[in-house]
Write a protein that holds these residues in place. Structure first.
Motif, PDB file in Angstrom:
ATOM      1  N   VAL A  96       0.413  -1.260   0.305  1.00 28.38           N
ATOM      2  CA  VAL A  96       0.078  -0.026  -0.277  1.00 28.38           C
ATOM      3  C   VAL A  96       0.206   0.837  -0.424  1.00 28.38           C
ATOM      4  CG1 VAL A  96      -1.378   0.820   1.127  1.00 28.38           C
ATOM      5  CG2 VAL A  96      -1.915  -0.955   1.023  1.00 28.38           C
ATOM      6  N   ARG A  97       1.954   0.790   0.603  1.00 28.65           N
ATOM      7  CA  ARG A  97       2.811   2.241   1.170  1.00 28.65           C
ATOM      8  C   ARG A  97       4.046   1.778   0.601  1.00 28.65           C
ATOM      9  NH1 ARG A  97       3.670   5.554   5.858  1.00 28.65           N
ATOM     10  NH2 ARG A  97       5.002   7.813   5.112  1.00 28.65           N
ATOM     11  N   THR A  98       5.066   3.430  -0.361  1.00 26.96           N
ATOM     12  CA  THR A  98       5.904   2.414  -1.283  1.00 26.96           C
ATOM     13  C   THR A  98       7.895   3.014   0.274  1.00 26.96           C
ATOM     14  OG1 THR A  98       6.059   4.545  -2.755  1.00 26.96           O
ATOM     15  CG2 THR A  98       5.578   2.957  -3.164  1.00 26.96           C
ATOM     16  N   LEU A  99       9.002   2.022   0.158  1.00 31.60           N
ATOM     17  CA  LEU A  99       9.534   2.158   1.057  1.00 31.60           C
ATOM     18  C   LEU A  99      10.398   3.224   0.963  1.00 31.60           C
ATOM     19  CD1 LEU A  99      11.228   1.092   3.588  1.00 31.60           C
ATOM     20  CD2 LEU A  99      12.079  -0.088   2.206  1.00 31.60           C
ATOM     21  N   ASP A 100       9.786   4.381   0.660  1.00 36.39           N
ATOM     22  CA  ASP A 100      10.523   5.763   0.451  1.00 36.39           C
ATOM     23  C   ASP A 100      11.231   6.422   1.449  1.00 36.39           C
ATOM     24  OD1 ASP A 100       8.305   6.821   1.203  1.00 36.39           O
ATOM     25  OD2 ASP A 100       7.391   7.751  -0.698  1.00 36.39           O
ATOM     26  N   ALA A 101      11.938   7.782   1.316  1.00 36.18           N
ATOM     27  CA  ALA A 101      12.344   8.542   2.460  1.00 36.18           C
ATOM     28  C   ALA A 101      11.726   8.668   3.313  1.00 36.18           C
ATOM     29  CB  ALA A 101      13.294   9.200   2.234  1.00 36.18           C
ATOM     30  N   GLN A 102      10.222   9.465   3.215  1.00 31.03           N
ATOM     31  CA  GLN A 102       8.922   9.400   3.861  1.00 31.03           C
ATOM     32  C   GLN A 102       8.742   8.711   5.054  1.00 31.03           C
ATOM     33  OE1 GLN A 102       5.713  11.468   1.694  1.00 31.03           O
ATOM     34  NE2 GLN A 102       4.476  12.205   3.686  1.00 31.03           N
ATOM     35  N   ALA A 103       8.670   7.396   4.043  1.00 29.10           N
ATOM     36  CA  ALA A 103       8.280   6.365   5.230  1.00 29.10           C
ATOM     37  C   ALA A 103       9.425   5.644   6.091  1.00 29.10           C
ATOM     38  CB  ALA A 103       7.891   4.909   4.253  1.00 29.10           C
ATOM     39  N   LEU A 104      10.461   5.745   5.740  1.00 29.08           N
ATOM     40  CA  LEU A 104      11.881   5.729   6.539  1.00 29.08           C
ATOM     41  C   LEU A 104      11.964   7.001   7.649  1.00 29.08           C
ATOM     42  CD1 LEU A 104      14.345   4.856   3.846  1.00 29.08           C
ATOM     43  CD2 LEU A 104      13.657   3.424   5.559  1.00 29.08           C
ATOM     44  N   ARG A 105      11.254   7.750   7.470  1.00 27.51           N
ATOM     45  CA  ARG A 105      11.190   9.202   7.898  1.00 27.51           C
ATOM     46  C   ARG A 105      10.785   9.195   9.030  1.00 27.51           C
ATOM     47  NH1 ARG A 105      12.672  12.331   3.761  1.00 27.51           N
ATOM     48  NH2 ARG A 105      10.570  13.069   3.757  1.00 27.51           N
ATOM     49  N   SER A 106       9.341   8.157   8.942  1.00 31.37           N
ATOM     50  CA  SER A 106       8.678   8.323   9.961  1.00 31.37           C
ATOM     51  C   SER A 106       8.294   6.837  10.824  1.00 31.37           C
ATOM     52  CB  SER A 106       6.773   7.843   8.708  1.00 31.37           C
ATOM     53  OG  SER A 106       5.782   7.213   9.448  1.00 31.37           O
ATOM     54  N   LEU A 107       9.085   5.930  10.088  1.00 34.48           N
ATOM     55  CA  LEU A 107       9.023   5.488  10.539  1.00 34.48           C
ATOM     56  C   LEU A 107      10.659   5.090  11.504  1.00 34.48           C
ATOM     57  CD1 LEU A 107       9.491   2.048   8.349  1.00 34.48           C
ATOM     58  CD2 LEU A 107       7.778   1.801   9.567  1.00 34.48           C
ATOM     59  N   LYS A 108      10.963   6.037  11.882  1.00 36.64           N
ATOM     60  CA  LYS A 108      12.942   6.394  12.281  1.00 36.64           C
ATOM     61  C   LYS A 108      12.024   7.217  13.654  1.00 36.64           C
ATOM     62  CE  LYS A 108      17.025   8.525  12.518  1.00 36.64           C
ATOM     63  NZ  LYS A 108      18.371   9.481  11.592  1.00 36.64           N
ATOM     64  N   GLY A 109      10.860   8.113  13.176  1.00 34.62           N
ATOM     65  CA  GLY A 109      10.787   8.789  13.853  1.00 34.62           C
ATOM     66  C   GLY A 109       9.856   8.247  15.385  1.00 34.62           C
ATOM     67  N   GLU A 110       8.922   7.092  14.805  1.00 34.08           N
ATOM     68  CA  GLU A 110       8.757   6.284  15.620  1.00 34.08           C
ATOM     69  C   GLU A 110       9.103   5.637  16.481  1.00 34.08           C
ATOM     70  OE1 GLU A 110       4.929   6.970  16.486  1.00 34.08           O
ATOM     71  OE2 GLU A 110       4.815   8.273  15.040  1.00 34.08           O
ATOM     72  N   VAL A 111      10.307   4.943  16.336  1.00 34.99           N
ATOM     73  CA  VAL A 111      11.280   4.125  16.492  1.00 34.99           C
ATOM     74  C   VAL A 111      12.092   4.853  17.704  1.00 34.99           C
ATOM     75  CG1 VAL A 111      13.073   3.505  16.941  1.00 34.99           C
ATOM     76  CG2 VAL A 111      11.674   2.738  14.995  1.00 34.99           C
ATOM     77  N   ALA A 112      12.006   6.727  17.166  1.00 34.37           N
ATOM     78  CA  ALA A 112      13.401   7.890  18.452  1.00 34.37           C
ATOM     79  C   ALA A 112      11.757   7.764  19.814  1.00 34.37           C
ATOM     80  CB  ALA A 112      13.225   8.889  17.127  1.00 34.37           C
ATOM     81  N   THR A 113      10.567   8.442  19.215  1.00 34.84           N
ATOM     82  CA  THR A 113      10.077   8.221  20.089  1.00 34.84           C
ATOM     83  C   THR A 113       9.796   7.073  21.332  1.00 34.84           C
ATOM     84  OG1 THR A 113       7.972   9.143  19.021  1.00 34.84           O
ATOM     85  CG2 THR A 113       7.202   8.451  20.885  1.00 34.84           C
ATOM     86  N   LEU A 114       9.568   6.193  20.989  1.00 38.68           N
ATOM     87  CA  LEU A 114       9.744   4.456  22.001  1.00 38.68           C
ATOM     88  C   LEU A 114      11.229   4.669  22.364  1.00 38.68           C
ATOM     89  CD1 LEU A 114       8.583   1.806  19.795  1.00 38.68           C
ATOM     90  CD2 LEU A 114       7.815   2.365  22.105  1.00 38.68           C
ATOM     91  N   HIS A 115      12.164   5.384  21.462  1.00 36.30           N
ATOM     92  CA  HIS A 115      13.415   5.330  22.117  1.00 36.30           C
ATOM     93  C   HIS A 115      13.866   6.078  23.273  1.00 36.30           C
ATOM     94  CE1 HIS A 115      18.167   5.849  23.118  1.00 36.30           C
ATOM     95  NE2 HIS A 115      18.329   4.448  22.472  1.00 36.30           N
ATOM     96  N   LYS A 116      13.287   7.274  23.217  1.00 36.50           N
ATOM     97  CA  LYS A 116      13.116   8.346  24.573  1.00 36.50           C
ATOM     98  C   LYS A 116      12.484   8.282  25.715  1.00 36.50           C
ATOM     99  CE  LYS A 116      13.365  12.704  25.669  1.00 36.50           C
ATOM    100  NZ  LYS A 116      12.563  12.762  27.269  1.00 36.50           N
TER     101      LYS A 116
END
Length: 464
Positions: free
Chosen positions: A273-293
């Motif tokens: 449904v969604r392509t693996l592009d820079a925007q998707a990676l930034r979204s995933l990284k943001g959620e991981v950063a939230t979990l890490h914090k």
């Protein structure tokens, strides 16, 4: 069957009283047979000495003969009344010794120890006194001692003493029974209440309380203080249990949100449904950063709770540290159109502390302002010395925090609703960590309404 504490206390006090009463009776009996009878015998020995002297005088006056005894019906009384004036002898019908029966137990023996007059069967332990006239022993006076009280006045006296002893012993037993009953019922009642409440508390009933007297602490006894302490313990456990449940609920909620977003993103990528592009990676990284914090903050708080959060304190310049923190947030403040007013003194602000932890403290405060202040607002960071303290103020503009919620800002996972809600992000742990860091530096952090319309956080740290 094990006796209760009340029954054991009642039995102990009552048994002690009965033992004391019994000991009093035994002591009275022994004392009567030994000391009282000894006293009576000692008095009669004095009478025996007097009768012996009178017998010697009578023997000499009657031609050195005992024939005069045939004319005496009561020889003992005659001998004891010798030497008493005639008018007193007429008035004195019976001597004290006769009243006690001493004359009836006296025996007169001649020089050959043959009975002349008196008690016919003297005992083997009879008290003897020789009768001497002109240096010769002309006879003997014997007195059989008292082995037990007679039926005379001494008998009535002894009976009265025994009755008094048993009466006092019985009264003491009844009084002890009453006191034991009162103590077991009145004084141990709070102890039973505490024991019952403890059982309920151990079973998980944290609402268990003990009824206590509301008198002042200085007037409360040990049992009342025990009830107060138990209620305080139960209240603390109740609050801790409520905090634990709330903490677990908040942690699960905070973890569920970023995990749900990650799971949705990954499923969308997996299904195409969604392509693996820079925007998707930034979204995933943001959620991981939230979990890490969130995990880092929880870890720091757990270390702070057990006193294991490490600090490397050294001499530092707080003015320079605040300038660096403000510079690091410059881009974020501009991105939200927030004006930063930095008011730092020209001279250094010396402080003894951990530079990294203090940087974390003030970064969390600026992060809080950036996250919750409306766009186009203002943030003010000021520092100065007041007495022996360095005071740092962080203020922001609207929205503010209701006054009734200000004391709870430093609780874990607490966020003022709805103005400073989860929609703005954050787990509500930043201010809790700031409070721990300030306390570790012997300082304080307080919240109050800001003149700018938002929140005013003041940190006070002691000078070195």
């Amino acid at each position: 069957m094990r006796l209760s504490l009340t029954a054991r206390l009642f039995t102990a006090v009552l048994s002690t009283a009965i033992a004391v009463a019994f000991a009093m009776g035994v002591f009275t009996h022994v004392n009567l047979n030994r000391d009282f009878l000894g006293f009576l015998n000692e008095q009669e020995i004095n009478r025996l000495d007097q009768a012996t002297l009178s017998a010697a005088l009578a023997y000499r006056e009657n031609g050195n003969s005992w024939d005069f005894t045939r004319l005496q019906t009561h020889l003992g009384g005659y001998l004891l009344r010798r030497g008493v004036p005639t008018e007193q002898a007429e008035a004195l019908k019976l001597s004290p010794a006769e009243l006690m029966g001493a004359t009836r137990r006296m025996t007169l023996l001649d020089a050959q120890r043959r009975r002349v007059f008196g008690y016919p069967n003297p005992s083997t332990d009879a008290i003897e006194r020789p009768i001497e006239v002109d240096g010769l022993t002309v006879g003997w006076m014997l007195l059989t001692p008292i082995d037990s009280v007679s039926s005379g006045a001494e008998k009535r006296f002894a009976d009265a003493q025994r009755r008094s002893a048993w009466l006092v012993g019985g009264a003491a037993t009844l009084l002890a029974a009453a006191v034991a009953f009162w103590v077991s019922r009145r004084l141990l009642r709070p102890v039973r209440q505490v024991a019952e409440a403890t059982h309920r508390l151990a079973a998980g009933d944290y609402a268990a309380r003990v009824p206590v007297d509301d008198r002042a602490d200085r007037e409360a006894d040990e049992v009342s203080r025990l009830g107060h302490d138990f209620n305080h313990l139960a209240l603390t456990l109740q609050r801790n249990e409520a905090a634990r449940r709330e903490f677990m609920a908040d942690v699960s909620h905070e973890l569920r949100t970023p995990l749900g977003v990650l799971n949705g993103e990954l499923e969308a990528l997996q299904d195409g449904v969604r392509t693996l592009d820079a925007q998707a990676l930034r979204s995933l990284k943001g959620e991981v950063a939230t979990l890490h914090k969130l995990v880092d903050d929880l870890y720091d708080l757990s270390l702070a709770d057990v006193g294991a959060l490490s600090y490397r304190k050294a001499e530092l310049d707080l003015r320079e540290l605040l300038a660096d923190v403000a510079a690091a947030f410059g881009e974020r403040l501009q991105g939200r159109s927030l004006r930063l007013a930095l008011e730092l003194p020209v001279t250094p602000l010396p402080l003894f502390g951990d530079a990294s932890r203090l940087q974390q403290l003030f970064a969390n405060l600026l992060e809080n302002s950036c996250r919750y202040t409306d766009e186009g607002g203002a943030v003010r960071l000021a520092a100065r010395t007041e007495g022996r303290q360095v005071v740092v103020d962080v203020q922001d503009s609207a929205p503010g925090v209701p006054a009734d919620q200000l004391p709870r800002l430093f609780e874990r996972f607490f966020r003022a609703e709805p103005s400073r809600s989860r929609a703005s992000g954050g787990a509500g742990l930043g201010l809790s960590i700031c409070q721990r860091i300030a306390q570790a530096h012997d300082g304080t952090i307080k919240a109050r309404p800001s003149p700018l319309g938002g929140l005013w956080l003041r940190v006070a740290l002691p000078l070195p």
